[in-house]
Design an enzyme around this catalytic site. Structure first.
Site, PDB file in Angstrom:
ATOM      1  N   GLN A  70       0.857  -1.186   0.000  1.00  0.00           N
ATOM      2  CA  GLN A  70       0.000   0.000   0.000  1.00  0.00           C
ATOM      3  C   GLN A  70       0.895   1.237   0.000  1.00  0.00           C
ATOM      4  O   GLN A  70       1.463   1.607   1.026  1.00  0.00           O
ATOM      5  CB  GLN A  70      -0.913  -0.026   1.217  1.00  0.00           C
ATOM      6  CG  GLN A  70      -1.757  -1.297   1.318  1.00  0.00           C
ATOM      7  CD  GLN A  70      -2.795  -1.385   0.209  1.00  0.00           C
ATOM      8  OE1 GLN A  70      -3.799  -0.686   0.239  1.00  0.00           O
ATOM      9  NE2 GLN A  70      -2.556  -2.247  -0.767  1.00  0.00           N
TER      10      GLN A  70
ATOM     11  N   ARG B 228      -4.027   3.379   4.983  1.00  0.00           N
ATOM     12  CA  ARG B 228      -3.387   4.158   3.938  1.00  0.00           C
ATOM     13  C   ARG B 228      -3.890   3.700   2.578  1.00  0.00           C
ATOM     14  O   ARG B 228      -4.385   2.584   2.412  1.00  0.00           O
ATOM     15  CB  ARG B 228      -1.873   4.052   4.024  1.00  0.00           C
ATOM     16  CG  ARG B 228      -1.306   2.688   3.681  1.00  0.00           C
ATOM     17  CD  ARG B 228       0.172   2.557   4.020  1.00  0.00           C
ATOM     18  NE  ARG B 228       0.967   3.689   3.597  1.00  0.00           N
ATOM     19  CZ  ARG B 228       1.451   4.606   4.426  1.00  0.00           C
ATOM     20  NH1 ARG B 228       1.201   4.523   5.726  1.00  0.00           N
ATOM     21  NH2 ARG B 228       2.174   5.613   3.974  1.00  0.00           N
TER      22      ARG B 228
ATOM     23  N   ALA C 129     -11.371   2.186   5.368  1.00  0.00           N
ATOM     24  CA  ALA C 129     -10.481   1.381   4.526  1.00  0.00           C
ATOM     25  C   ALA C 129      -9.697   2.244   3.538  1.00  0.00           C
ATOM     26  O   ALA C 129      -9.889   3.460   3.442  1.00  0.00           O
ATOM     27  CB  ALA C 129     -11.295   0.321   3.795  1.00  0.00           C
ATOM     28  N   HIS C 130      -8.822   1.579   2.775  1.00  0.00           N
ATOM     29  CA  HIS C 130      -7.920   2.305   1.883  1.00  0.00           C
ATOM     30  C   HIS C 130      -8.666   3.019   0.761  1.00  0.00           C
ATOM     31  O   HIS C 130      -9.686   2.565   0.267  1.00  0.00           O
ATOM     32  CB  HIS C 130      -6.825   1.393   1.325  1.00  0.00           C
ATOM     33  CG  HIS C 130      -7.309   0.212   0.546  1.00  0.00           C
ATOM     34  ND1 HIS C 130      -6.453  -0.730   0.034  1.00  0.00           N
ATOM     35  CD2 HIS C 130      -8.557  -0.196   0.173  1.00  0.00           C
ATOM     36  CE1 HIS C 130      -7.143  -1.651  -0.612  1.00  0.00           C
ATOM     37  NE2 HIS C 130      -8.419  -1.349  -0.531  1.00  0.00           N
ATOM     38  N   ASN C 131      -8.128   4.182   0.406  1.00  0.00           N
ATOM     39  CA  ASN C 131      -8.612   5.007  -0.710  1.00  0.00           C
ATOM     40  C   ASN C 131      -9.967   5.658  -0.448  1.00  0.00           C
ATOM     41  O   ASN C 131     -10.564   6.236  -1.356  1.00  0.00           O
ATOM     42  CB  ASN C 131      -8.684   4.210  -2.013  1.00  0.00           C
ATOM     43  CG  ASN C 131      -7.410   3.468  -2.325  1.00  0.00           C
ATOM     44  OD1 ASN C 131      -6.321   4.018  -2.164  1.00  0.00           O
ATOM     45  ND2 ASN C 131      -7.519   2.223  -2.746  1.00  0.00           N
TER      46      ASN C 131
END
Length: 340
Positions: free
Chosen positions: A196, A216, A237-239
């Site tokens: 990530q 991240r 969560a990511h993004n």
């Protein structure tokens, strides 16, 4: 701390009725307030019970100016008055600027003026700490992270590398910001971990609750805009992107790459699917599951309210028969149509 009612009226920008020299020592609830206390009424039901309150003064809505004869501060929104009074009477410890001998600070880190760094804090290479920050015991701040001025981080929180915090942020105990998002590629019955390589960018005046995790980004960054409030034990969560002044209550989960607009309210224990969009000014009530994008502002619900077990079992049994009942109704409709 002691304030007279006139001083409080000035700080709240409220209209005072009564004794401006009256000393106020504490902020208390309506039910438990005593002499020397100030309280507030934002629940309309309490307006009929003012004679039961023992407070020395009450913050009341402007619409009730003719209905109370005691010491009062009148405001458009008494709940805002409560918030301002809570700031005035806040007893949260405010440590003096100092750096504990047990703190581990990399020689290349940049530390601002009037900063508090408590016991066993780890600050890694390239970190930049703004003025007036407070970093409590056992906090870890990873490489090349930045903290804006007047930010406070409570004990045992962890900021992974390259995390960016704006000004006046509050990060509560055991929060983890910048840990890896859940990125794995299926391959021949196994999983290949996807590094990530994005980061987490958090704006100004953001508050992150205890034990909340913000992952991240995978390639792009996870973005938390100005004024966002995230409660305890949430998973972002990511993004994910969360718009300005959105509030998310405890235990809620937002799956990867979802975009939540500004001024939204997400109730407790809400599950939000990944790769969807929620527009501005949406309210999602507690225990709801959001599976698709929400394209219009409004209030959305999907949780099942609690009921007695016997009634719930009966409702569930009926629910399992809905498909069969639907087919029977369609057949009856066709039969009726054929006979007319």
């Amino acid at each position: 701390m002691v304030y007279n009612l006139g001083q409080l009226a000035q700080q709240l920008n409220a209209q005072l009725v009564g004794d401006a020299e009256l000393n106020i020592y504490r902020l208390a609830t309506f039910e438990k307030a005593a002499q020397g206390d100030i309280t507030f009424v934002s629940d309309k039901n309490l307006l009929t019970r003012l004679d039961e309150c023992n407070a020395s003064a009450i913050v009341l809505p402007n619409s009730f100016k003719q209905g109370y004869q005691g010491n009062a501060l009148f405001m458009e929104t008494p709940y805002v008055g409560y918030a301002l009074l809570a700031r005035i009477f806040d007893t949260t410890p405010n440590p003096q600027p100092a750096i504990a001998a047990s703190a581990q600070i990399h020689k290349n880190a940049i530390i601002g003026q009037n900063v508090t760094i408590a016991h066993n804090v780890v600050i890694e290479e390239g970190v930049v700490i703004g003025d007036n920050c407070q970093i409590m015991d056992n906090v870890v701040i990873g490489q090349y992270s930045t903290l804006g001025e007047n930010t406070r981080i409570y004990p045992n929180a962890t900021l992974y590398h390259q995390t960016e915090l704006g000004k006046r942020c509050i990060i509560h105990a055991n929060a983890v910001i910048g840990s890896d998002g859940f990125g794995n590629a299926p391959y021949q019955g196994t999983w290949i971990k996807i590094p990530q390589i994005g980061k987490v960018i958090i704006g100004d005046d953001v508050e992150i609750g205890a034990s909340t995790t913000i992952d991240r980004g995978g390639l792009s960054d996870t973005l938390i805009a100005n004024g966002v409030k995230i409660d305890n034990q949430c998973q972002i969560a990511h993004n994910v992107s969360i718009g300005a002044h959105t509030a998310i209550a405890g235990g809620s989960n937002v799956a990867g790459s979802t975009k939540i607009g500004s001024n939204c309210i997400v109730g407790g224990c809400v599950a939000i699917n990944g790769h969807i969009t929620i527009v501005d000014n949406v309210v999602v009530t507690g225990d709801s599951m959001v599976m698709r994008s929400i394209t219009e502002p409004g209030i959305y619900s999907s949780g099942v309210p609690a009921q007695k077990n016997k009634a719930w079992r009966k409702t569930t049994a009926h629910t399992l028969k809905i498909d069969d009942l639907f087919k029977r109704v369609k057949a009856l409709e066709k039969q009726l149509k054929d006979n007319t």
